[in-house]
Design a protein around this motif. Structure first.
Motif, short mmCIF file in Angstrom:
data_model
loop_
_atom_site.label_atom_id
_atom_site.label_comp_id
_atom_site.label_asym_id
_atom_site.label_seq_id
_atom_site.Cartn_x
_atom_site.Cartn_y
_atom_site.Cartn_z
N ALA A 65 0.84 -1.01 -0.27
CA ALA A 65 -0.01 0.04 -0.23
C ALA A 65 0.64 1.12 0.18
O ALA A 65 1.57 1.14 0.92
CB ALA A 65 -0.82 0.30 1.25
N PRO A 66 -0.02 2.21 -0.63
CA PRO A 66 1.25 2.98 -0.43
C PRO A 66 1.19 3.90 0.86
O PRO A 66 0.75 4.14 1.42
CB PRO A 66 0.92 4.35 -1.87
CG PRO A 66 -0.71 3.92 -1.75
CD PRO A 66 -1.17 2.19 -1.71
N THR A 67 2.28 4.19 0.74
CA THR A 67 2.67 5.26 2.24
C THR A 67 1.90 6.72 2.71
O THR A 67 1.19 6.74 3.44
CB THR A 67 3.91 6.06 2.61
OG1 THR A 67 4.41 6.14 1.95
CG2 THR A 67 4.51 3.74 3.02
N ALA A 68 1.19 7.61 1.06
CA ALA A 68 1.23 8.44 1.45
C ALA A 68 -0.20 8.55 0.89
O ALA A 68 -1.03 7.72 0.55
CB ALA A 68 1.67 9.72 0.13
N PRO A 69 -0.89 9.49 1.84
CA PRO A 69 -2.55 9.07 1.75
C PRO A 69 -2.90 9.80 0.37
O PRO A 69 -2.53 10.54 0.08
CB PRO A 69 -3.23 9.84 2.76
CG PRO A 69 -2.44 10.20 3.08
CD PRO A 69 -1.15 10.51 2.91
N PRO A 70 -4.10 9.28 -0.52
CA PRO A 70 -4.13 9.69 -1.47
C PRO A 70 -4.93 11.21 -1.49
O PRO A 70 -5.62 11.69 -0.18
CB PRO A 70 -5.76 8.94 -2.58
CG PRO A 70 -5.90 8.43 -0.99
CD PRO A 70 -4.95 8.50 0.14
N ALA A 71 -4.22 12.04 -2.27
CA ALA A 71 -5.22 13.12 -2.27
C ALA A 71 -6.93 13.69 -2.89
O ALA A 71 -7.45 12.73 -2.94
CB ALA A 71 -4.33 14.33 -4.11
N ALA A 72 -6.85 14.43 -1.55
CA ALA A 72 -8.74 14.79 -1.92
C ALA A 72 -9.10 15.12 -3.02
O ALA A 72 -8.41 16.23 -3.39
CB ALA A 72 -8.84 15.04 -0.52
N ALA A 73 -10.01 14.41 -3.38
CA ALA A 73 -10.47 15.46 -4.69
C ALA A 73 -11.95 16.46 -5.07
O ALA A 73 -11.86 16.45 -3.77
CB ALA A 73 -11.32 13.99 -5.79
N ALA A 74 -11.99 17.30 -5.23
CA ALA A 74 -12.88 18.18 -5.57
C ALA A 74 -14.10 17.83 -5.43
O ALA A 74 -14.76 16.66 -5.83
CB ALA A 74 -12.19 18.99 -6.42
N PRO A 75 -15.13 18.38 -4.37
CA PRO A 75 -16.36 17.81 -4.51
C PRO A 75 -16.63 18.68 -5.88
O PRO A 75 -16.45 19.40 -6.49
CB PRO A 75 -16.76 19.17 -3.03
CG PRO A 75 -15.67 19.64 -3.09
CD PRO A 75 -14.87 19.27 -3.25
N VAL A 76 -17.65 17.75 -5.91
CA VAL A 76 -18.58 17.95 -7.27
C VAL A 76 -20.16 18.56 -7.91
O VAL A 76 -20.88 17.91 -6.31
CB VAL A 76 -18.71 15.98 -7.75
CG1 VAL A 76 -19.95 16.13 -8.37
CG2 VAL A 76 -17.65 14.83 -8.10
N ARG A 77 -20.08 19.22 -8.44
CA ARG A 77 -21.44 20.16 -7.72
C ARG A 77 -22.18 20.03 -9.08
O ARG A 77 -21.31 19.61 -9.80
CB ARG A 77 -20.71 22.47 -8.07
CG ARG A 77 -19.77 22.27 -6.47
CD ARG A 77 -19.50 23.60 -6.61
NE ARG A 77 -18.38 23.77 -7.27
CZ ARG A 77 -18.23 24.74 -7.78
NH1 ARG A 77 -19.40 26.57 -7.76
NH2 ARG A 77 -17.77 25.62 -8.87
N PRO A 78 -23.75 20.05 -9.12
CA PRO A 78 -24.51 20.06 -10.39
C PRO A 78 -23.88 20.90 -10.58
O PRO A 78 -24.10 21.52 -10.01
CB PRO A 78 -25.37 19.49 -9.40
CG PRO A 78 -25.51 19.67 -7.86
CD PRO A 78 -24.25 19.63 -7.27
N VAL A 79 -24.35 21.05 -12.20
CA VAL A 79 -24.40 21.74 -12.95
C VAL A 79 -25.65 21.90 -13.25
O VAL A 79 -26.65 21.09 -13.75
CB VAL A 79 -23.72 21.55 -14.44
CG1 VAL A 79 -24.04 22.46 -15.31
CG2 VAL A 79 -21.85 21.15 -14.04
N ALA A 80 -26.47 22.85 -12.88
CA ALA A 80 -27.94 23.08 -13.24
C ALA A 80 -27.66 23.46 -14.96
O ALA A 80 -26.98 24.13 -15.49
CB ALA A 80 -28.35 24.72 -12.90
N ALA A 81 -28.70 23.38 -15.28
CA ALA A 81 -29.46 23.13 -16.73
C ALA A 81 -29.48 24.22 -17.34
O ALA A 81 -29.95 25.41 -16.54
CB ALA A 81 -30.39 21.97 -16.83
#
Length: 84
Positions: A65-81
């Motif tokens: 297992a990698p020693t460094a924690p994975p980078a946090a992903a940017a939160p997903v925002r819903p795109v308004a139609a």
């Protein structure tokens, strides 16, 4: 005068055997039978060894297992139609 021949006397074939082993009890299982039983047992034990040892010998260890924690992903925002 009787003729001399090389053929055996027919009365010898009719006489009972004088060997006591001919009248003894015959063996139920011969040496060949027991040799085949040992061979079958070895084959079964070989099959068990393959089933037990093959997974241990062919199993690949898991990647470390990698020693460094994975980078946090940017939160997903819903795109308004788009409203027409």
């Amino acid at each position: 005068m009787a003729a001399m021949t090389a053929l055996p006397d027919p009365s010898d074939d009719l006489a009972p055997s004088r060997d006591p082993a001919d009248y003894g009890r015959r063996r139920m299982f011969s040496n060949a039978f027991w040799a085949m039983m040992v061979l079958c047992l070895l084959c079964v034990l070989g099959g068990v060894a393959v089933v037990v040892l093959a997974p241990r010998l062919l199993h690949k260890p898991a990647a470390t297992a990698p020693t460094a924690p994975p980078a946090a992903a940017a939160p997903v925002r819903p795109v308004a139609a788009a409203v027409p």
